[in-house]
Design an enzyme around this catalytic site. Structure first.
Site, mmCIF file in Angstrom:
data_model
loop_
_atom_site.group_PDB
_atom_site.id
_atom_site.type_symbol
_atom_site.label_atom_id
_atom_site.label_comp_id
_atom_site.label_asym_id
_atom_site.label_seq_id
_atom_site.Cartn_x
_atom_site.Cartn_y
_atom_site.Cartn_z
ATOM 1 C CG ASP A 270 -1.746 -1.098 1.483
ATOM 2 O OD1 ASP A 270 -1.642 -2.072 0.729
ATOM 3 O OD2 ASP A 270 -2.541 -1.057 2.436
ATOM 4 C CD GLU B 177 -7.339 -4.671 3.802
ATOM 5 O OE1 GLU B 177 -6.679 -5.149 4.735
ATOM 6 O OE2 GLU B 177 -7.040 -4.831 2.606
#
Length: 533
Positions: A60, A240
């Site tokens: 990420d 998420e």
């Protein structure tokens, strides 16, 4: 955020769901040894105009923030190997959103605490009191502390680190964590300054509950719950990396629209992990989707399989006027097995995000940032011409390569499909086109190159797309291991990793089931961002 299990040959759905529910309770993958004497940035599949780490595992993007004219990109990173584990924040900087300098690990794993995803802000008013009155305004990172407890149980809470020297060095706040929750899966804080009430607002996910909670603070260290959003939209996997931000509205100067972006793994439109968004209103307490309720159909951020963990840049100068973001260009279904070394994963190109009314309905659109134009070389322009059924190579016209930007407009005529084949050679090709029967844009990577590392990788993905005045416009960015497609000025976007042979660099016009017409094509080779790495 969590990695996938590495035994996902049965497909996206089951493996991805097991990922979200199980991975935090067990072991992490063993780190791989570093390869060779260091990266050359000419390795097979190394992106040339997408950010990738020098070596080792990345996932990420984190802490995207602009500070004193510098764009900061932090990201999830394993300093010890080329698979997921030992999560820390790595750091890169840029002065143009295109060329990135590697700065090394900023916030490391320590003891039983891994550093999971989050955001960063510029605390210009020194609300947290970290500043000493000297030097630049404090940078504050808000991240998830992932604690491994006795018996391999886990707990997640939100913590802070700060920098007083423009991001070069970081200190963890001695009062960490600053926000906890009874649910041990509680992660990915995204914080922004809400000027109307002079406060900080955090969006944070409760993944297995399919909700996003909003908290407020005046000092970044003390947080109070405001409201909860969800479940809504797609809930086929865990939620998420939420982000709440304002995006400009096209055609309405000085007008913005609230956007809530939430990632999903698995259950995305192209299988495995992906992102969805909601347009609505935020009053400082509650986000309300414009559809008027929570039982809304999902709106997909990207219709390809390789766009995940998207977050926007904080503190973009007001005079810039853009909302900017990028995403992790990978999919948890095969993330650890893609054939790259000594690094693994890349980030997408940065994109501007805006809201446009399409067929009477406001929708999120994306465009490549204009700064990428400085990489253009070797321009080729082709005028109108028929596209006969089959394949018409464009090499004789000067269009070929492994790093390209192509803008092509087609009138489909009576063809069933029309478009471009890129990274073509031997039996390999990736096809980008318009499907008349499905009224859709598609990317077909079933012959794109290496795909034996996962059974669901070789696939054809599509997105609904209506013609504009009988035409379709495709803007295609081709790198050594990726294709990103922006159709009809970003009305639909598809992002794909591909792994072709280096010799596969051809580009062709393709049509099936009839003839079409090329209205115009412009192409450029794109230079490497690593020339001065």
């Amino acid at each position: 955020m969590f990695p996938v299990l590495r035994t996902l040959s049965v497909g996206f759905l089951v493996g991805g769901l097991l990922l979200g529910l199980l991975t935090g309770c067990g072991s992490e993958p063993a780190p791989d040894a570093d390869a060779g004497d260091g990266p050359s940035f000419e390795e097979p599949y190394r992106p040339q105009f997408h950010y990738s780490p020098r070596q080792n595992w990345m996932n990420d993007p984190n802490g995207l923030v602009v500070h004193d004219g510098t764009y900061h990109l932090f990201h999830q990173y394993n300093p010890e190997g080329n698979t997921w584990g030992h999560m820390s924040w790595n750091h890169a900087t840029s002065d143009d959103l295109v060329h990135w300098g590697h700065q090394g690990v900023a916030i490391p794993e320590e003891g039983t605490e891994m550093i999971f995803s989050g955001s960063a802000v510029v605390d210009s008013a020194n609300t947290a009191g970290f500043g000493d009155g000297n030097g630049p305004a404090p940078l504050v990172a808000i991240y998830t502390s992932h604690y491994t407890l006795e018996g391999d149980s886990i707990d997640q809470a939100q913590s802070l680190a700060y920098s007083l020297d423009g991001g070069e060095t970081w200190t963890k706040y001695e009062g960490n964590p600053v926000l906890e929750h009874p649910d041990p899966d509680f992660r990915d804080p995204n914080v922004f300054w809400y000027a109307p009430e002079e406060k900080w607002v955090m969006a944070v996910a409760l993944p297995t509950q399919h909700t996003v909670q909003f908290y407020e603070s005046t000092n970044l260290t003390d947080w109070s719950l405001l409201s909860t959003f969800g479940p809504a939209g797609a809930t086929g996997g865990i939620w998420e990396c939420p982000a709440l931000f304002r995006a400009p509205v096209e055609g309405q100067p000085d007008s913005t629209q609230w956007v809530l972006q939430v990632d999903l793994n698995p259950g995305s439109v192209a299988g495995g992990s992906g992102g969805q968004y909601f347009l609505g209103a935020f009053d400082g307490t509650t986000f309300t989707p414009r559809e008027g309720g929570l039982e809304t159909a999902p709106h997909w951020v990207d219709y390809g399989p390789d766009f995940y963990a998207t977050i926007p840049w904080n503190n973009v100068p007001q005079e810039d006027g853009r909302a900017l973001w990028l995403a992790w260009m990978n999919n948890w279904a095969y993330a650890e097995s893609i054939p790259t070394s000594p690094w693994r994963s890349a980030q997408t190109i940065p994109r501007s995000v805006q809201v446009r009314t399409i067929d009477g309905t406001p929708r999120l659109t994306q465009r490549p940032v204009r700064e990428l134009r400085r990489l253009r070389t070797d321009s080729v322009s082709l005028g109108a011409r028929p596209v006969a059924p089959g394949t018409t190579a464009l090499g004789p016209d000067g269009v070929s390569g492994r790093t390209l930007e192509i803008v092509a407009e087609f009138a489909p005529g009576d063809a069933e499909t029309v478009g471009l084949a890129v990274r073509e050679g031997g039996s390999e090709r990736t096809v980008v086109g318009y499907d008349a029967a499905g009224d859709s844009v598609f990317v077909d990577r079933r012959r794109a190159g290496a795909d034996d590392f996962h059974g669901a990788f070789a696939a054809r993905d599509s997105a609904p797309l209506a013609l504009r005045n009988g035409r379709v416009k495709l803007r295609v960015f081709v790198d050594r291991s990726s294709v990103e497609v922006f159709a009809n000025d970003g009305a639909r976007v598809l992002t794909h990793r591909i792994f072709p042979d280096p010799e596969s660099d051809g580009v062709s016009l393709v049509a099936d089931g009839g003839s079409a017409r090329l209205v115009r094509l412009d192409a450029w080779s794109l230079g490497s961002i690593w020339s001065d790495r």
